[in-house]
Design an enzyme around this catalytic site. Structure first.
Site, PDB file in Angstrom:
ATOM      1  N   ARG A  51       0.865  -1.180   0.000  1.00  0.00           N
ATOM      2  CA  ARG A  51       0.000   0.000   0.000  1.00  0.00           C
ATOM      3  C   ARG A  51       0.900   1.226   0.000  1.00  0.00           C
ATOM      4  O   ARG A  51       1.726   1.388   0.886  1.00  0.00           O
ATOM      5  CB  ARG A  51      -0.897   0.005   1.240  1.00  0.00           C
ATOM      6  CG  ARG A  51      -1.581   1.335   1.537  1.00  0.00           C
ATOM      7  CD  ARG A  51      -2.760   1.583   0.655  1.00  0.00           C
ATOM      8  NE  ARG A  51      -3.375   2.878   0.958  1.00  0.00           N
ATOM      9  CZ  ARG A  51      -4.037   3.597   0.070  1.00  0.00           C
ATOM     10  NH1 ARG A  51      -4.184   3.175  -1.160  1.00  0.00           N
ATOM     11  NH2 ARG A  51      -4.573   4.741   0.401  1.00  0.00           N
ATOM     12  N   CYS A  56      -2.100  11.920   5.239  1.00  0.00           N
ATOM     13  CA  CYS A  56      -3.311  12.712   5.430  1.00  0.00           C
ATOM     14  C   CYS A  56      -3.478  12.930   6.929  1.00  0.00           C
ATOM     15  O   CYS A  56      -4.109  12.121   7.609  1.00  0.00           O
ATOM     16  CB  CYS A  56      -4.530  12.013   4.841  1.00  0.00           C
ATOM     17  SG  CYS A  56      -6.073  12.903   5.142  1.00  0.00           S
ATOM     18  N   ARG A  95      -2.217  15.618  -1.360  1.00  0.00           N
ATOM     19  CA  ARG A  95      -1.784  15.357  -2.734  1.00  0.00           C
ATOM     20  C   ARG A  95      -0.595  16.236  -3.099  1.00  0.00           C
ATOM     21  O   ARG A  95      -0.478  16.738  -4.195  1.00  0.00           O
ATOM     22  CB  ARG A  95      -2.930  15.507  -3.733  1.00  0.00           C
ATOM     23  CG  ARG A  95      -3.993  14.435  -3.588  1.00  0.00           C
ATOM     24  CD  ARG A  95      -5.025  14.481  -4.720  1.00  0.00           C
ATOM     25  NE  ARG A  95      -6.338  14.267  -4.149  1.00  0.00           N
ATOM     26  CZ  ARG A  95      -7.318  15.160  -4.149  1.00  0.00           C
ATOM     27  NH1 ARG A  95      -7.169  16.317  -4.728  1.00  0.00           N
ATOM     28  NH2 ARG A  95      -8.463  14.873  -3.583  1.00  0.00           N
ATOM     29  N   ASP A 127      -3.699  16.740  -8.632  1.00  0.00           N
ATOM     30  CA  ASP A 127      -2.809  15.853  -7.886  1.00  0.00           C
ATOM     31  C   ASP A 127      -1.369  16.223  -8.223  1.00  0.00           C
ATOM     32  O   ASP A 127      -0.948  16.100  -9.368  1.00  0.00           O
ATOM     33  CB  ASP A 127      -3.104  14.398  -8.263  1.00  0.00           C
ATOM     34  CG  ASP A 127      -2.431  13.389  -7.349  1.00  0.00           C
ATOM     35  OD1 ASP A 127      -1.429  13.739  -6.696  1.00  0.00           O
ATOM     36  OD2 ASP A 127      -2.911  12.243  -7.313  1.00  0.00           O
ATOM     37  N   ARG A 129       1.338  14.873  -6.622  1.00  0.00           N
ATOM     38  CA  ARG A 129       2.262  13.878  -6.086  1.00  0.00           C
ATOM     39  C   ARG A 129       3.227  13.340  -7.145  1.00  0.00           C
ATOM     40  O   ARG A 129       2.894  13.249  -8.319  1.00  0.00           O
ATOM     41  CB  ARG A 129       1.490  12.699  -5.479  1.00  0.00           C
ATOM     42  CG  ARG A 129       0.796  13.060  -4.189  1.00  0.00           C
ATOM     43  CD  ARG A 129      -0.070  11.944  -3.690  1.00  0.00           C
ATOM     44  NE  ARG A 129      -1.241  11.817  -4.548  1.00  0.00           N
ATOM     45  CZ  ARG A 129      -2.280  11.032  -4.289  1.00  0.00           C
ATOM     46  NH1 ARG A 129      -2.286  10.284  -3.210  1.00  0.00           N
ATOM     47  NH2 ARG A 129      -3.306  10.983  -5.105  1.00  0.00           N
TER      48      ARG A 129
END
EC number: 3.5.4.25
Length: 193
Positions: A51, A56, A95, A127, A129
């Protein structure tokens, strides 16, 4: 090419199970950089469940139900404690717009903008990232193939030469505070919900 400082491996007992952790710090010219974590079990297979969890603070630590992040992290910790694997705690808050801008985006959402529109109002892409450090961490552990625990197609496409042999979905039940957010992630960002 990024430069990374790597910590030693330590034990992390949690309410989900016992994990190992290792920190990875991106080193910039001024010596500062984001610090990321690999949280993993002793029984890493050749094709582990992984994962990539984007930081967050509001969801992970404060229990916000405005998003599904905290529930996704809990789900991943439970599953990986049971099945074996790794969570890469990717320190790219909001993000990758940072906490201050994330709270500003929340205020814009309170005013009626959706999550993508709020980012655009602040001058950001939906986004921001990047995933170079994630690739570095996977290579560090010798992971060449994995089962990726995600709903985000951008994460599937971003891992370079790492072979994703299976995508495992994370199904979180929507609530009145995040239904619209999840719908925008599905409709405008292509999340597989």
């Amino acid at each position: 090419m990024i430069t990374i400082d790597i910590s030693q491996i330590a034990t992390l007992p949690t309410k989900y199970g016992i994990f190992k952790i290792q920190a990875f710090k991106e080193v910039t010219k001024n010596g500062e950089g984001k610090e990321h974590l690999a949280i993993f079990t002793d029984n890493l297979s050749d094709e582990p469940i992984v994962r990539v969890h984007s930081e967050c603070l509001t969801g992970d630590a404060l229990g916000s139900v405005k998003c599904d992040c905290g529930e996704q992290l809990q789900y991943a910790l439970e599953l990986i404690a049971k099945e074996g694997g790794m969570i890469i705690y990717h320190r790219q808050e909001g993000r990758n717009i940072g906490l201050l801008n994330k709270v500003n985006a929340y205020a814009l959402q309170d005013a009626g903008f959706n999550t993508v529109e709020a980012n655009h109002q602040l001058g950001f892409k939906a986004d921001e990232r990047t995933y170079e450090v994630v690739e570095f961490i996977l290579h560090h552990f010798g992971i060449k193939k994995l089962k990726l625990l995600t709903n985000n197609p951008k994460k599937i496409e971003s891992l370079g030469d790492i072979e994703i042999i299976e995508r495992l979905p994370i199904q979180i039940t929507p609530n009145p505070h995040n239904e619209g957010y999840l719908q925008v992630k599905k409709d405008q960002m292509g999340h597989l919900l």
